[in-house]
Design a protein around this motif. Structure first.
Motif, PDB file in Angstrom:
ATOM      1  N   ARG A  91       0.822  -1.218   0.000  1.00 29.95           N
ATOM      2  CA  ARG A  91       0.000   0.000   0.000  1.00 29.95           C
ATOM      3  C   ARG A  91       0.855   1.267   0.000  1.00 29.95           C
ATOM      4  NH1 ARG A  91      -3.618  -0.350   5.048  1.00 29.95           N
ATOM      5  NH2 ARG A  91      -4.502   1.552   4.123  1.00 29.95           N
ATOM      6  N   MET A  92       2.169   1.114  -0.079  1.00 27.05           N
ATOM      7  CA  MET A  92       3.075   2.258  -0.062  1.00 27.05           C
ATOM      8  C   MET A  92       3.215   2.804  -1.491  1.00 27.05           C
ATOM      9  SD  MET A  92       4.847   4.053   2.167  1.00 27.05           S
ATOM     10  CE  MET A  92       5.263   3.021   3.575  1.00 27.05           C
ATOM     11  N   THR A  93       2.158   3.473  -1.962  1.00 19.43           N
ATOM     12  CA  THR A  93       2.161   4.024  -3.312  1.00 19.43           C
ATOM     13  C   THR A  93       3.013   5.284  -3.360  1.00 19.43           C
ATOM     14  OG1 THR A  93       0.222   5.397  -2.887  1.00 19.43           O
ATOM     15  CG2 THR A  93      -0.174   3.139  -3.654  1.00 19.43           C
ATOM     16  N   ILE A  94       3.301   5.737  -4.566  1.00 18.95           N
ATOM     17  CA  ILE A  94       4.110   6.948  -4.718  1.00 18.95           C
ATOM     18  C   ILE A  94       3.390   8.158  -4.150  1.00 18.95           C
ATOM     19  CG2 ILE A  94       3.259   7.445  -7.046  1.00 18.95           C
ATOM     20  CD1 ILE A  94       6.843   8.017  -5.643  1.00 18.95           C
ATOM     21  N   ASP A  95       2.045   8.186  -4.268  1.00 12.03           N
ATOM     22  CA  ASP A  95       1.281   9.301  -3.692  1.00 12.03           C
ATOM     23  C   ASP A  95       1.407   9.304  -2.169  1.00 12.03           C
ATOM     24  OD1 ASP A  95       0.460  10.205  -6.152  1.00 12.03           O
ATOM     25  OD2 ASP A  95      -1.446   9.111  -6.110  1.00 12.03           O
ATOM     26  N   HIS A  96       1.388   8.107  -1.576  1.00 13.13           N
ATOM     27  CA  HIS A  96       1.528   8.016  -0.124  1.00 13.13           C
ATOM     28  C   HIS A  96       2.921   8.470   0.306  1.00 13.13           C
ATOM     29  CE1 HIS A  96       0.488   6.504   3.882  1.00 13.13           C
ATOM     30  NE2 HIS A  96       1.742   6.074   3.954  1.00 13.13           N
ATOM     31  N   ILE A  97       3.936   8.114  -0.458  1.00 13.48           N
ATOM     32  CA  ILE A  97       5.309   8.535  -0.125  1.00 13.48           C
ATOM     33  C   ILE A  97       5.441  10.054  -0.244  1.00 13.48           C
ATOM     34  CG2 ILE A  97       7.728   8.363  -0.828  1.00 13.48           C
ATOM     35  CD1 ILE A  97       7.125   5.480  -1.706  1.00 13.48           C
ATOM     36  N   HIS A  98       4.811  10.628  -1.257  1.00  8.19           N
ATOM     37  CA  HIS A  98       4.809  12.092  -1.379  1.00  8.19           C
ATOM     38  C   HIS A  98       4.137  12.726  -0.154  1.00  8.19           C
ATOM     39  CE1 HIS A  98       6.562  13.187  -5.237  1.00  8.19           C
ATOM     40  NE2 HIS A  98       5.966  12.139  -5.798  1.00  8.19           N
ATOM     41  N   LEU A  99       3.026  12.133   0.274  1.00  6.74           N
ATOM     42  CA  LEU A  99       2.333  12.635   1.467  1.00  6.74           C
ATOM     43  C   LEU A  99       3.239  12.544   2.678  1.00  6.74           C
ATOM     44  CD1 LEU A  99      -0.083  13.524   3.201  1.00  6.74           C
ATOM     45  CD2 LEU A  99      -0.847  11.127   3.209  1.00  6.74           C
ATOM     46  N   TYR A 100       3.938  11.425   2.828  1.00  3.42           N
ATOM     47  CA  TYR A 100       4.817  11.250   3.980  1.00  3.42           C
ATOM     48  C   TYR A 100       5.941  12.287   3.960  1.00  3.42           C
ATOM     49  CZ  TYR A 100       7.637   9.119   7.581  1.00  3.42           C
ATOM     50  OH  TYR A 100       8.351   8.907   8.747  1.00  3.42           O
ATOM     51  N   HIS A 101       6.509  12.534   2.784  1.00  2.90           N
ATOM     52  CA  HIS A 101       7.571  13.539   2.696  1.00  2.90           C
ATOM     53  C   HIS A 101       7.034  14.918   3.077  1.00  2.90           C
ATOM     54  CE1 HIS A 101      10.019  16.586   0.545  1.00  2.90           C
ATOM     55  NE2 HIS A 101      11.002  15.886   1.073  1.00  2.90           N
ATOM     56  N   ARG A 102       5.837  15.227   2.624  1.00  2.53           N
ATOM     57  CA  ARG A 102       5.254  16.531   2.964  1.00  2.53           C
ATOM     58  C   ARG A 102       4.941  16.607   4.455  1.00  2.53           C
ATOM     59  NH1 ARG A 102       0.005  17.885   2.645  1.00  2.53           N
ATOM     60  NH2 ARG A 102      -0.499  16.325   1.064  1.00  2.53           N
ATOM     61  N   ALA A 103       4.511  15.476   5.046  1.00  2.00           N
ATOM     62  CA  ALA A 103       4.243  15.456   6.481  1.00  2.00           C
ATOM     63  C   ALA A 103       5.526  15.679   7.274  1.00  2.00           C
ATOM     64  CB  ALA A 103       3.597  14.130   6.867  1.00  2.00           C
ATOM     65  N   LEU A 104       6.604  15.026   6.856  1.00  2.00           N
ATOM     66  CA  LEU A 104       7.899  15.244   7.503  1.00  2.00           C
ATOM     67  C   LEU A 104       8.322  16.699   7.413  1.00  2.00           C
ATOM     68  CD1 LEU A 104      10.091  12.192   6.388  1.00  2.00           C
ATOM     69  CD2 LEU A 104       9.506  12.814   8.730  1.00  2.00           C
ATOM     70  N   ASP A 105       8.169  17.273   6.225  1.00  2.00           N
ATOM     71  CA  ASP A 105       8.559  18.660   6.025  1.00  2.00           C
ATOM     72  C   ASP A 105       7.696  19.597   6.861  1.00  2.00           C
ATOM     73  OD1 ASP A 105      10.192  20.620   4.507  1.00  2.00           O
ATOM     74  OD2 ASP A 105       8.253  21.215   3.686  1.00  2.00           O
ATOM     75  N   GLY A 106       6.385  19.273   6.933  1.00  2.00           N
ATOM     76  CA  GLY A 106       5.490  20.111   7.730  1.00  2.00           C
ATOM     77  C   GLY A 106       5.833  20.061   9.203  1.00  2.00           C
ATOM     78  N   PHE A 107       6.152  18.867   9.697  1.00  2.00           N
ATOM     79  CA  PHE A 107       6.506  18.753  11.105  1.00  2.00           C
ATOM     80  C   PHE A 107       7.821  19.457  11.410  1.00  2.00           C
ATOM     81  CE2 PHE A 107       8.542  16.105  14.542  1.00  2.00           C
ATOM     82  CZ  PHE A 107       7.828  16.679  15.572  1.00  2.00           C
ATOM     83  N   SER A 108       8.771  19.389  10.478  1.00  2.00           N
ATOM     84  CA  SER A 108      10.069  20.036  10.711  1.00  2.00           C
ATOM     85  C   SER A 108       9.928  21.539  10.884  1.00  2.00           C
ATOM     86  CB  SER A 108      11.027  19.722   9.561  1.00  2.00           C
ATOM     87  OG  SER A 108      10.624  20.370   8.362  1.00  2.00           O
ATOM     88  N   LYS A 109       8.885  22.124  10.292  1.00  2.00           N
ATOM     89  CA  LYS A 109       8.686  23.571  10.396  1.00  2.00           C
ATOM     90  C   LYS A 109       8.195  23.989  11.777  1.00  2.00           C
ATOM     91  CE  LYS A 109       7.793  24.132   5.450  1.00  2.00           C
ATOM     92  NZ  LYS A 109       6.804  24.442   4.397  1.00  2.00           N
ATOM     93  N   VAL A 110       7.515  23.079  12.476  1.00  2.00           N
ATOM     94  CA  VAL A 110       7.043  23.415  13.828  1.00  2.00           C
ATOM     95  C   VAL A 110       7.958  22.832  14.908  1.00  2.00           C
ATOM     96  CG1 VAL A 110       4.660  23.486  13.011  1.00  2.00           C
ATOM     97  CG2 VAL A 110       5.531  21.393  14.033  1.00  2.00           C
ATOM     98  N   GLU A 111       8.828  21.912  14.505  1.00  2.00           N
ATOM     99  CA  GLU A 111       9.666  21.206  15.477  1.00  2.00           C
ATOM    100  C   GLU A 111      10.612  22.152  16.209  1.00  2.00           C
ATOM    101  OE1 GLU A 111      11.651  16.801  15.500  1.00  2.00           O
ATOM    102  OE2 GLU A 111      12.013  18.081  13.754  1.00  2.00           O
ATOM    103  N   ALA A 112      11.178  23.113  15.488  1.00  2.00           N
ATOM    104  CA  ALA A 112      12.109  24.048  16.131  1.00  2.00           C
ATOM    105  C   ALA A 112      11.401  24.844  17.229  1.00  2.00           C
ATOM    106  CB  ALA A 112      12.703  24.988  15.084  1.00  2.00           C
ATOM    107  N   ALA A 113      10.169  25.270  16.939  1.00  2.00           N
ATOM    108  CA  ALA A 113       9.402  26.000  17.947  1.00  2.00           C
ATOM    109  C   ALA A 113       9.090  25.105  19.143  1.00  2.00           C
ATOM    110  CB  ALA A 113       8.107  26.538  17.334  1.00  2.00           C
ATOM    111  N   LEU A 114       8.772  23.834  18.890  1.00  2.00           N
ATOM    112  CA  LEU A 114       8.488  22.904  19.977  1.00  2.00           C
ATOM    113  C   LEU A 114       9.714  22.708  20.856  1.00  2.00           C
ATOM    114  CD1 LEU A 114       6.429  20.125  18.151  1.00  2.00           C
ATOM    115  CD2 LEU A 114       5.572  22.016  19.536  1.00  2.00           C
TER     116      LEU A 114
END
Length: 311
Positions: free
Chosen positions: A183-206
């Motif tokens: 079930r690890m489609t390319i769309d899912h991997i793109h979503l995961y990369h975007r999720a990682l990137d999104g979390f990294s933007k708030v991680e420094a503040a955390l």
């Protein structure tokens, strides 16, 4: 044995209430459009509703443990009248009522409102934040008086919220990265990369909030003149262990942000993402393990007098 039960129940509350707050926050700062819907990606409706019910059950058990501790009785001998008195006539009981009410609201918003996912997620985040904050209202942060007491309570609450967002993100990212290979489609991997990137933007503040609130709490609970007691008391040793584990999490988070996330982006371009996914899975297993160990220590610390108490 009673202390072990109390630690286990408080640990259960941390493991439940932190992702209960962190998951809707993750949905707000990471997911878009249909990804936020109740049945997609993170299954918000079923996951959060289940966590809310578990939180209510753990809160009831927590009140029974407290009644047993105060009466010097085994938990199976606590009577309903004693529990009802604690709930209706004490400050801890009032906090308990606030937590249960907030959890019931989480359950409500988990079931209804998904025609407007953003509204549902904000409602869930706010009500879950209140439920999580009640853990600070019954801990060391609620024992102070005057301005210092309010500062301590505010720092303790901020620490819990920042940790909750981090733990919720770990929960979500592990859920996404450990999807079966089929079930690890390319769309899912793109979503995961975007999720990682999104979390990294708030991680420094955390990280900043966790360090600042941690310093404030340590200054009030220990004080600079008693730093030596960190190595001569059980409470101090647990605090040192917590700091070491937090340092490991910071190093892993930095590696994820500056090395593994760009590596995943590069492998997406080539179409061979297996090595990057394996590295990320390994990293998040270790980071989640550290987070769980920290929560065990925090649950234990909540039952110990701070070094500054001299006990």
């Amino acid at each position: 044995m009673s202390d072990m039960v109390a630690i286990a129940v408080r640990l259960g509350l941390y493991l439940d209430l932190m992702p209960l707050f962190g998951l809707p926050m993750f949905g707000l700062y990471t997911l878009r459009g249909a990804e936020r819907a109740s049945g997609s990606v993170l299954r918000f409706r079923s996951v959060l509703a289940t966590m809310a019910l578990v939180g209510v059950g753990l809160s009831m058990l927590d009140m029974m443990v407290l009644a047993a501790s105060m009466g010097g009785l085994p938990i199976n001998q606590v009577d309903r009248a004693t529990v009802n008195h604690l709930i209706s006539s004490t400050t801890i009981g009032t906090v308990w009522q606030v937590r249960v009410a907030a959890l019931l609201l989480v359950l409500y918003f988990s079931v209804v409102g998904w025609r407007r996912p953003a509204f549902a997620l904000w409602s869930l985040a706010v009500t879950a934040a209140v439920a999580l904050a009640t853990l600070a209202w019954t801990g060391h942060g609620a024992t102070g008086e005057g301005l210092q007491g309010w500062v301590h309570l505010g720092a303790d609450t901020t620490h819990l919220w920042a940790a909750g967002i981090w733990v919720g993100a770990l929960f979500a990212l592990c859920f996404l990265i450990f999807r079966p290979t089929a079930r690890m489609t390319i769309d899912h991997i793109h979503l995961y990369h975007r999720a990682l990137d999104g979390f990294s933007k708030v991680e420094a503040a955390l990280v900043g909030l966790l360090i600042l609130s941690g310093v404030i709490n340590s200054w009030i609970l220990i004080g600079p003149s008693r730093l030596g007691s960190l190595f001569t008391s059980l409470c101090g040793l647990l605090l040192v262990a917590k700091l070491i584990l937090f340092g490991v999490m910071l190093m892993l988070a930095a590696a994820n942000r500056f090395f593994l996330t760009p590596y995943l982006a590069a492998t997406i371009e080539t179409g061979n993402t297996s090595s990057a996914i394996k590295a990320l899975r390994r990293s998040f297993v270790i980071e989640t393990g550290c987070a769980l160990a920290i929560l065990v220590l925090v649950a234990w610390l909540g039952l110990l007098p701070p070094p500054s108490s001299g006990m």
